[in-house]
Scaffold this active site. Structure first.
Site, mmCIF file in Angstrom:
data_model
loop_
_atom_site.group_PDB
_atom_site.id
_atom_site.type_symbol
_atom_site.label_atom_id
_atom_site.label_comp_id
_atom_site.label_asym_id
_atom_site.label_seq_id
_atom_site.Cartn_x
_atom_site.Cartn_y
_atom_site.Cartn_z
ATOM 1 C CG HIS A 80 0.527 6.883 5.556
ATOM 2 N ND1 HIS A 80 1.704 7.326 6.120
ATOM 3 C CD2 HIS A 80 0.694 5.559 5.326
ATOM 4 C CE1 HIS A 80 2.547 6.303 6.223
ATOM 5 N NE2 HIS A 80 1.965 5.218 5.766
ATOM 6 C CG HIS A 98 -0.448 1.327 7.454
ATOM 7 N ND1 HIS A 98 0.528 0.878 8.329
ATOM 8 C CD2 HIS A 98 0.192 2.131 6.564
ATOM 9 C CE1 HIS A 98 1.695 1.393 7.960
ATOM 10 N NE2 HIS A 98 1.525 2.154 6.889
ATOM 11 C CD GLU A 99 -1.185 2.516 2.893
ATOM 12 O OE1 GLU A 99 -0.745 3.668 2.763
ATOM 13 O OE2 GLU A 99 -0.440 1.527 3.063
ATOM 14 C CD GLN A 136 3.370 5.859 2.661
ATOM 15 O OE1 GLN A 136 2.405 5.296 2.152
ATOM 16 N NE2 GLN A 136 4.371 5.194 3.199
ATOM 17 C CB CYS A 193 5.306 2.165 7.474
ATOM 18 S SG CYS A 193 4.854 3.671 6.610
ATOM 19 C CG LEU A 194 6.559 1.103 1.408
ATOM 20 C CD1 LEU A 194 5.978 1.439 0.049
ATOM 21 C CD2 LEU A 194 7.643 0.044 1.284
ATOM 22 N N GLY A 214 0.835 -1.195 0.000
ATOM 23 C CA GLY A 214 0.000 0.000 0.000
ATOM 24 C C GLY A 214 0.869 1.245 0.000
HETATM 25 ZN ZN ZN Z 1 2.792 3.340 5.744
#
Ligand code: ZN
Length: 171
Positions: free
Chosen positions: A139, A135-136, A51, A93-94, A46
Site C-alpha cells: 500500500h 500487503h500493507e 488507505q 483488502c479494506l 491491517g
Molecule cells: Zn489492503
C-alpha cells in the site's frame, strides 16, 4: 479518536507512493489511534496510512483483532531485508471491498523498520504475519493485492467492478 474514511478502488490516491515518517510524537500517536479505531471498525487486521489519505510510510495491524490499543503493532518506514520461499493464500483488502483472491507472497520476511517512537525494530516472521507486512507495505508503494493476482482473476474483478459502478450510476 476518530474513525477515518477508508479510500476504495479506484481512488487514485491509493496509487500514490508514501514518504517516510520523520516526526515521531503526539501527532503520529493521534494518527495511529485513529487508524487502529478505523481498522477495528471495519473490521480488518491491517490498515496503511495511504488507505486513509495520509501519504506516510506507516501502517498498523492487529492479527488477533484484539481491539486492544496496547497490542496494536505500528510499523514506520519498512525495508525488506529478506524475502524467501513462497506461499499462496486468500487475501482481501479494506480498499477493495467484496473481493478476495489467492495471492502468492514470500513465506518468510525480515523487515527493518521504526516503531511508533522512532526506535529501530527488526521483524523475522512467517505465515500470516509475513503476509500482512507485505500487503500493507505494498500500500505504501501504491500497489494493491489485485495487482498481484492472475490476469484471469483480475479480469473477473474488473468486470464485477464495472457492473457495480454502472449500477451505482443508474440510481
Ligand atoms: Zn489492503
Amino acid at each position: 479518536m476518530a474513525i477515518r474514511t477508508v479510500l476504495t478502488y479506484p481512488d487514485p490516491f491509493l496509487r500514490e507512493k508514501a514518504g517516510p515518517v520523520t516526526e515521531f510524537g503526539p501527532a503520529l500517536d493521534a494518527l495511529v489511534a485513529d487508524m487502529a479505531e478505523t481498522m477495528w471498525d471495519e473490521p480488518g487486521i491491517g490498515l496503511a496510512a495511504t488507505q486513509v489519505g495520509v501519504p506516510l510510510q506507516l501502517f498498523v495491524y492487529d492479527l488477533e483483532v484484539s481491539r486492544d490499543p496496547a497490542r496494536v503493532q505500528v510499523i514506520c518506514n519498512p525495508v525488506f531485508k529478506v524475502m524467501e520461499g513462497e506461499e499462496t493464500d486468500e487475501e482481501g483488502c479494506l480498499s477493495v471491498p467484496g473481493f478476495t483472491s489467492e495471492v502468492s507472497r514470500a513465506a518468510r520476511v525480515v523487515v527493518e523498520a521504526r516503531d511508533r517512537n522512532g526506535d529501530p525494530i527488526t521483524l523475522d516472521v512467517t505465515g500470516l504475519h509475513a503476509r500482512v507486512l507485505q500487503h500493507e507495505s505494498d500500500h505504501l508503494n501504491g500497489i494493491l493485492f489485485i495487482d498481484r493476482i492472475s490476469p484471469l482473476k483480475r479480469g473477473i474483478f474488473k468486470r464485477r467492478h464495472k457492473k457495480k459502478a454502472l449500477a451505482r450510476s443508474a440510481l
